[in-house]
Motif scaffolding. Structure first.
Motif, PDB file in Angstrom:
ATOM      1  N   SER A  58      52.207  25.318  14.337  1.00 27.03           N
ATOM      2  CA  SER A  58      52.420  25.531  12.903  1.00 27.03           C
ATOM      3  C   SER A  58      53.895  25.549  12.511  1.00 27.03           C
ATOM      4  O   SER A  58      54.224  25.546  11.330  1.00 27.03           O
ATOM      5  CB  SER A  58      51.737  26.817  12.444  1.00 27.03           C
ATOM      6  N   HIS A  59      54.797  25.599  13.494  1.00 25.52           N
ATOM      7  CA  HIS A  59      56.238  25.604  13.224  1.00 25.52           C
ATOM      8  C   HIS A  59      56.927  24.652  14.198  1.00 25.52           C
ATOM      9  O   HIS A  59      57.413  25.086  15.252  1.00 25.52           O
ATOM     10  CB  HIS A  59      56.823  27.012  13.368  1.00 25.52           C
ATOM     11  N   LYS A  62      59.742  25.276  17.175  1.00 28.38           N
ATOM     12  CA  LYS A  62      59.750  26.655  17.649  1.00 28.38           C
ATOM     13  C   LYS A  62      58.791  26.801  18.816  1.00 28.38           C
ATOM     14  O   LYS A  62      57.826  26.057  18.937  1.00 28.38           O
ATOM     15  CB  LYS A  62      59.334  27.622  16.540  1.00 28.38           C
TER      16      LYS A  62
END
Length: 185
Positions: A58-59, A62
């Motif tokens: 989702s990121h 990261k």
């Protein structure tokens, strides 16, 4: 009686605390990159065995890390205490996967968050091991040689959920010490 256990192999800067009852700072520092593999496998807590950092879907850019903090030291102390009691390594295993199974055989299932992190990691090539039988429990293994206060203390050190492990200050104030040293701490 004084016992000192020390290992600076994975020393980190202090940051927000992970233990509910510890007002002192702990690590990891928010900007610190965590070490994927720490310590001698047999003394490593479940939160450090559930998988290496992996990309956060989702990121982008990261990584998702298994969070760990001062609770790893309390886990290690519990493992050492258990080893002193029975003369054997408590969670002697040939792999991290086997280690997780042995931990769950004694203490029960991992937390929901730990199971989720394990199953989401692209680096876990095996299914999460389930306990091979009803958990033995600390009382089942050491009830013959420990009283209720001592079993409770060892259980707190070996809690699968690191947020339920005592801080060092709380551990030092536990009733177990008064019981072991007849009130002379």
């Amino acid at each position: 009686v004084v016992a000192k256990v020390c290992d600076f192999g994975c020393a980190r800067k202090l940051g927000p605390n992970t233990s509910k009852d510890d007002p002192s700072p702990s690590w990891p520092h928010p900007a610190d990159v965590m070490t994927a593999r720490i310590g001698t496998q047999w003394y490593v807590p479940p939160e450090c065995l559930i998988g290496t950092p992996y990309p956060d879907p989702s990121h982008p850019g990261k990584l998702v890390y298994s969070p760990y903090g001062v609770g790893i030291d309390m886990w290690g102390l519990g493992c050492l205490m258990a080893e002193c009691l029975n003369g054997e390594i408590l969670f002697e295993a040939y792999s991290e996967h086997d280690q997780l199974r042995k931990i769950q055989d004694l203490l029960g299932c991992l937390t929901v968050k730990q199971r989720d992190m394990y199953t989401r990691s692209p680096y876990t090539y095996q299914n999460l091991p389930a306990p091979s039988h009803r958990p033995t429990g600390v009382r089942g293994l050491f009830g013959y040689c420990l009283n209720t206060v001592e079993v409770s203390f060892l259980k707190s050190l070996l809690s699968i959920d690191p947020s339920h492990r005592p801080s060092s200050a709380t551990a030092l104030g536990d009733d177990v010490w008064a019981d072991l040293f007849d009130g002379e701490t």
